[in-house]
Design an enzyme around this catalytic site. Structure first.
Site, PDB file in Angstrom:
ATOM      1  CD  GLN A  78     -11.565   4.951   4.146  1.00 41.88           C
ATOM      2  OE1 GLN A  78     -12.380   4.204   3.636  1.00 41.88           O
ATOM      3  NE2 GLN A  78     -11.220   6.098   3.605  1.00 41.88           N
ATOM      4  CG  PHE A  79      -6.989   5.880  10.382  1.00 43.17           C
ATOM      5  CD1 PHE A  79      -6.698   7.112  10.932  1.00 43.17           C
ATOM      6  CD2 PHE A  79      -6.249   5.442   9.295  1.00 43.17           C
ATOM      7  CE1 PHE A  79      -5.666   7.892  10.415  1.00 43.17           C
ATOM      8  CE2 PHE A  79      -5.219   6.207   8.775  1.00 43.17           C
ATOM      9  CZ  PHE A  79      -4.925   7.437   9.339  1.00 43.17           C
ATOM     10  CB  THR A  80      -9.215   8.557   6.617  1.00 41.60           C
ATOM     11  OG1 THR A  80      -9.906   7.687   5.726  1.00 41.60           O
ATOM     12  CG2 THR A  80      -7.712   8.309   6.531  1.00 41.60           C
TER      13      THR A  80
END
Length: 149
Positions: A78-80
């Protein structure tokens, strides 16, 4: 690197309405990669994650790690998580690793987890995933390993 871990009774990941990963009791771990992270941060984060005592012992105290509780791991990229949210009304993803580095480090993290623990299931880097969980507690922790400057 960042791990947002949630103690779950069960969790799964679907992609295009197909179940690609699932676990029963254990930890759902959302994994984010910062610019500047490397294998050293992945190793340290995994060490902390596997040793973190978030499961209850016989007395009901959080004294057991995921292995001692015989729990599964569901790892979801989850890059966010690496977003900068300090100002404005829109997140900045400047602190996040580029997609190539993010995928490489997530894959490394997942491989090492599978070498050290079972069962391990994984979401897919870059995919549009639907993640479902039944949070147990709820118990949620943020772990972060920052690269040396």
């Amino acid at each position: 690197m960042i791990a947002l871990l949630q103690r779950v009774l069960k969790a799964h990941v679907d992609i295009d309405a197909v179940r690609v990963a699932e676990i029963g009791p254990g930890l759902l771990v959302l994994v984010g990669v910062h610019r500047g992270d490397a294998e050293q941060q992945a190793e340290r984060l995994l060490e902390r994650l596997l040793g973190y005592r978030v499961f209850p012992d016989a007395a009901g105290k959080m004294n057991l790690n995921v292995a001692q509780a015989a729990g599964g791991l569901l790892l979801v990229p989850q890059f966010t998580l690496a977003a900068d949210t300090r100002s404005g009304m829109r997140p900045s993803f400047t602190p996040a690793a580029d997609p190539g580095t993010g995928k490489r480090l997530f894959d490394f993290f997942a491989r090492r987890a599978q070498e050290l623990h079972q069962p391990v299931a994984c979401g897919r880097f870059g995919a549009d995933m639907q993640v479902a969980l039944v949070n147990d507690g709820p118990v949620t922790f943020w772990l972060e390993v920052i690269p040396p400057r």
